[in-house]
Design a protein around this motif. Sequence first.
Motif, PDB file in Angstrom:
ATOM      1  N   THR A   1      -3.711   3.247   5.428  1.00 18.40           N
ATOM      2  CA  THR A   1      -3.168   2.798   4.153  1.00 18.40           C
ATOM      3  C   THR A   1      -4.185   3.141   3.068  1.00 18.40           C
TER       4      THR A   1
ATOM      5  N   PRO B   1       0.815  -1.222   0.000  1.00 18.23           N
ATOM      6  CA  PRO B   1       0.000   0.000   0.000  1.00 18.23           C
ATOM      7  C   PRO B   1       0.841   1.262   0.000  1.00 18.23           C
TER       8      PRO B   1
ATOM      9  N   TYR C   1       4.839   7.621   1.662  1.00 18.47           N
ATOM     10  CA  TYR C   1       4.078   8.229   2.749  1.00 18.47           C
ATOM     11  C   TYR C   1       3.633   9.640   2.338  1.00 18.47           C
TER      12      TYR C   1
ATOM     13  N   TRP D   1       0.671   5.088   2.057  1.00 16.31           N
ATOM     14  CA  TRP D   1       0.230   5.504   3.385  1.00 16.31           C
ATOM     15  C   TRP D   1      -0.191   6.969   3.335  1.00 16.31           C
TER      16      TRP D   1
END
Length: 200
Positions: A93, A36, A127, A38
């Motif tokens: 996520t 995933p 991220y 984030w």
Amino acid sequence: MTTRLRFCLVLLPMFAGCKYLPHTDYFVAPANEPNPAWIRVVNFTQHAAIYQTENGVKTGGVVRTGPLPFTHTQDIGMPKAGQDLTWDYYESTIRPGLETTVYMTWEGSRTRTCFVTTQFTPEAGRYYQFLLTSGSSGKCTLSPTLIERDKEGTGWHLVRNENVTYKNAGPTAETFYTNSQFENPDYQPPPELYPGTDVR
């Protein structure tokens, strides 16, 4: 009209009219996503929403899914990049490679508000952070950033995310009143008309 018919007419909306009851769509983190991306939204999470679009189908919704509306924080261990984050942020996520919309709103007193909507396509393993400033000055600004490792590999830092687009003019929005009567500072409505809203 018979009593039985009246009773049936009263029950009919309860069984057939569920679509008219209030309904809220919530963002749900992807289950079983092997790699995933984030995401973290910071400030005013009670009005934030995340949507993802796949094959023309848009899913998602507001991020505050706690059992109480006062649950302001969801921490899943994203790097903090030196920030003092202790309250009112949401981490999750998201699925990479999908058009993703982040909607954030500030709400002040007397129905004063401002909002910013941005879109981006997340990459797996990265991220992302979206922080909204207060609109108390007359404007609110959304800061989209990436959270990246320091060159030494020992810490994290924020880098402006240039790969976002905005639905309106840009990252800064002017505040406005959702009820224009409040523009008059002398307007004082009956408090029962605005339960839970600061109308002073």
